[in-house]
Structures are given as C-alpha cells and as structure tokens.
Design an enzyme around this catalytic site. Sequence first.
Site, PDB file in Angstrom:
ATOM      1  CE  LYS A 174      22.147  47.482  38.455  1.00 26.37           C
ATOM      2  NZ  LYS A 174      21.518  46.500  39.324  1.00 26.37           N
ATOM      3  N   GLY A 227      26.180  40.657  31.498  1.00 26.35           N
ATOM      4  CA  GLY A 227      24.798  40.246  31.737  1.00 26.35           C
ATOM      5  C   GLY A 227      24.176  39.750  30.444  1.00 26.35           C
ATOM      6  CB  VAL A 231      20.360  43.911  30.103  1.00 24.42           C
ATOM      7  CG1 VAL A 231      20.787  45.138  30.896  1.00 24.42           C
ATOM      8  CG2 VAL A 231      19.093  43.311  30.712  1.00 24.42           C
ATOM      9  N   GLY A 232      22.302  44.137  27.536  1.00 19.78           N
ATOM     10  CA  GLY A 232      23.518  44.679  26.928  1.00 19.78           C
ATOM     11  C   GLY A 232      23.207  45.565  25.729  1.00 19.78           C
ATOM     12  CD  GLU A 249      33.110  39.703  27.999  1.00 15.69           C
ATOM     13  OE1 GLU A 249      32.556  38.661  27.571  1.00 15.69           O
ATOM     14  OE2 GLU A 249      34.143  40.161  27.510  1.00 15.69           O
ATOM     15  CB  CYS A 283      28.119  33.770  30.010  1.00 18.61           C
ATOM     16  SG  CYS A 283      29.658  34.278  30.680  1.00 18.61           S
ATOM     17  CD  GLU A 384      23.246  32.942  27.685  1.00 21.75           C
ATOM     18  OE1 GLU A 384      22.735  34.075  27.716  1.00 21.75           O
ATOM     19  OE2 GLU A 384      24.419  32.703  28.023  1.00 21.75           O
TER      20      GLU A 384
HETATM   21  C1  UN1 Z   1      30.479  33.677  33.465  1.00 23.46           C
HETATM   22  O1  UN1 Z   1      29.822  32.658  33.387  1.00 23.46           O
HETATM   23  O2  UN1 Z   1      29.936  34.790  33.283  1.00 23.46           O
HETATM   24  O3  UN1 Z   1      35.295  30.306  32.728  1.00 23.46           O
HETATM   25  C2  UN1 Z   1      31.911  33.702  33.851  1.00 23.46           C
HETATM   26  C3  UN1 Z   1      34.449  30.229  33.623  1.00 23.46           C
HETATM   27  C4  UN1 Z   1      34.569  31.137  34.825  1.00 23.46           C
HETATM   28  C5  UN1 Z   1      33.920  32.445  34.557  1.00 23.46           C
HETATM   29  C6  UN1 Z   1      32.538  32.359  34.006  1.00 23.46           C
HETATM   30  N1  UN1 Z   1      35.954  31.322  35.138  1.00 23.46           N
HETATM   31  O4  UN1 Z   1      33.511  29.457  33.554  1.00 23.46           O
END
Ligand code: UN1
Length: 493
Positions: A174, A227, A231-232, A249, A283, A384
Amino acid sequence: MNIYKNYINGEWVDSVSGEVFENKNPAHKEEVIGVFQKSVAEDVEKGVAAAAEAAEAWKKTPAPKRGEILYKVGETLVRKKKELARDMTREMGKVLKETMGDVQEAIDMTYYIAGEGRRLLGETTPSELPDKFCMTIRIPVGIVAAITPWNFPMAIPSWKLLPALMAGNTVVFKPATDTPLSAVNFIKIFEECGLPRGVLNLITGSGKDVGEPLITHNEVKLISFTGSTEVGQGVASLCARDIKRYSLEMGGKNAIIVMDDADLDLAVEGAVWGAFGTTGQRCTAASRLVVHKDIVKRFTNKLISKTGALRLGDGLLDSTDVGPLINENQLNKIHEYTQIGIDEGAKLLTGGKICKEGDCADGYFYKPTIFTDVERDMRIAREEIFGPTVVIITIGSLEEAIDVVNDTEYGLSSAIYTRDVNKAFVAMRDIYTGITYINSSTIGAEIHLPFGGTKGTGNGHREAGTTVFDIFTEWKSIYVDFSGKLQKAQIAG
Ligand code: UN1
C-alpha cells in the site's frame, strides 16, 4: 484521463468500491496526473487471498531463481530510469536529479538483494554432543504488508519489497496516496519481468480504508512501515494487540555539528544540501545546525548567501534547485512552525514565507527558512518539521554539541564537520543515532549499510544492508543427530 488500477493476483482490477481519487502535481496544483483506486477492506481481502495462494510455490522457488527475476527488475529500472523519474517529479515535486537518484537507489537495492539469492546465509556451529550437527537457516515470515511514504516513492518501496520477496514472502503493498503512480510504475516492472501472479499485490487508497484492514488482517504476518511517528505508533498498537511482527522507520530531528576547525565552505554546502535537498522532506534531513560560537557568524553569513541563491520551481526544469512541498497540509504545517519559532523568540534570518511568485504561482512552494538564536528546548528545535526549515544552535565545545545532538526523542542521522580526527572519533562513539557522517551531510545513506535509527525513530530494526533480512525472515535452528541413538543435551550419560 489515465485511470490506474489495483494489481491483485496478476491482474489490473478496479476497487470494489467503484471509487477513485485524483493524484495532482504539487508544482501545478490543477494538473491531474491520473486517477487511482480508492480501495476498501474487501480489496485488501482479495489482495491477501492472492498473496496466500501464491505463498507456497514462491517459498519453494529456489532463492537464486527468485534473484534472477529481481535482476531483470533492476535492468528494466535502468532502462526506464528517466521516464520513471519524470513521473515521480510530476507526482511529488522533487527535482529531476533527485528523482533520478530515487530510482537509482531502487536499482542499487535490486541488484544488491538479487545477489543475496545466492547467499541468504545462516550459520553452522558445533554441537555439544558427538555425531550431531547444528545449523541455522532463514525462513520466510509469510504475508508481508508494505506501507510506504511519499518522499521516496520508489527507493523506500524497494527497501521493503525486494528483501521481502527475496526471503520467500509474498506481499501486499500500500503506497502513500500522494505517490501511487510511482508504485504502479514499479509494479508494472515486476509484472513485465515475470514475477508469478499473486506474489506481489498493489492496493491504493487511504490508511484508514486500506492500511488498517491490512495491518489487522490475521493472515498478514509482518507490517513493514515507513512514515510519521504518529502513524507508526498506531501501527504498533494494532500489531501489539495481535502479537504481530512489525518494523517501523519514522521521524528524525537530525543535526550537523560544525566545529571551529571545520572546512566552513564544505560545511555550508553540506548544511544547504541536508536542510533543503528534497525540500527538507527526508527523514534524514538536517534540521538542526549545532555550530561552534567562534565561527557561527561566518558560517551563518555563508549559509544565508548560499540559501538565497536557491531557485524554487518545477522540479522538471533544469534551473530548479528546490521543488514544492507535497501538498497543502504540509505547506500549512510548515508555515505554522515558522510562526511557532517566532513566538518562541527565535530569530528568523531568511525565508519563513509561502512563495507565490513566478514559477511558484500555482504550487505548494515554501521559501527555505533559517532560524538563529534557537534554544534546544524550543519546539522548532525538537519537533520534526519535514520541510525546508533549519535552526542554528550555538555551542561552545564538542561535549556540549554532542549533548545537544542527543537531546531529542529521535535518533536517525547525524553529522560532524571537523578536521580533528580525535573529535571525529569522539562524535562517532558518543552520538546516539543509527547513522553518523563525518565531514558530510546527514542525507545520502547507501543501500548496503543498515538504515534506521535509535529511540523514537524506529523499533530497533535496520532496513537495507544484510540486517534487512532480520526483519523479513524468521531464524530457525536445526539439530541433526546422526549418532543413531537418543542423546540428551545438558544431561550426562
Ligand atoms: C527517507 O528520508 O525516508 O539517506 C529516506 C538518505 C536517502 C534515504 C532517505 N538515501 O537520505
């Protein structure tokens, strides 16, 4: 108008709901890219049933043979890289160079994982008893639900789908509602490369209508989620109820330390890339700059001038450095954080505005934003933001810097700029994050190393690298007794 469907049991099908949703371009908000199935629990039921039916044969397919299909997927991604990237830029906004990078990350992952088909290593170890042999093997978990975000529409699905499939699981996928096109494009490639039907199923739709029934379905054995933390947490509590496996994650509040002995130009370049690359929607984005007091003025001036030179616009144009935000909600949320920062007494140095001029007229654009005079306990230093907003926190020593970096509920990525090898090693040891960069920004993880974070960033798993198989497989310990008699472990005689 392009109408895109779900992919269940090897066929492209409508949702039983008979409803669809529109996917629009965040750089041109009236431009509809396509309509996608607004699926419901009954679609999930069908997807899971297909995955269940395909499970036995796929599990018994030799892993190197599974790998051969994945190699073909990699080759096809290489061939179609440009068009996949263009579609991705249109649906989620980041600049073409970065969407090319996103597809490349999926290619890297595909080749890497395909090679694992001839490894998937277990171990052998001596037995405490004579004429007995001990080993461990990895076995599939069963049906996997992959739930993915919009910021890396192909890379992040690749981190989940490929190892899940390689390990012999079947999958229901999904994708985020903001990026269903990249998901459809990805699935089409698996189809083209001969993945047997039912092994991988795609269902588009909302978290509530598709995600929840998928997570709570009793035949789904593992949820792999990337995400938001909010939500996690919901995923975790649904899984806890049924004692189900899950890997999460989630958020980050990543920091770059800039010491007084740093190469300042390099540090500024890294800060701009980390804070404003992907419009800050990673992230791993750098959202705190922890800068030594002796160079903070020079660093800040250079940072403002480099940031001022960034050009906002449609990510398909070569001239664009920073694309739009993903949607109106995010735009509003990021603008609210600017107000929060001002109200908390931080000093807004540049940005802090919705951009509506020129190329930005009909998209969700936000000016790259820098705050200084920021204290570590301010909300803009703790929460964040997931947008092009970065805060500068001044420190007087390495110890203080590390203390600030660690003073957060997240623990994904971190960086330090210093020319002093001793300081670099102290940082490597004492910063408590899943990833630390020395003299490089917080973004840009490579797929053959473990990816994930400490504390609120995750629940202890690491995607990518060899560690990813600890998510997508169960360990089994096997004892083979070839003595021909009953031997009792731990019991003499
Ligand atoms: C993310 O932002 O969820 O290291 C992943 C990085 C990328 C992956 C980011 N290779 O910024």
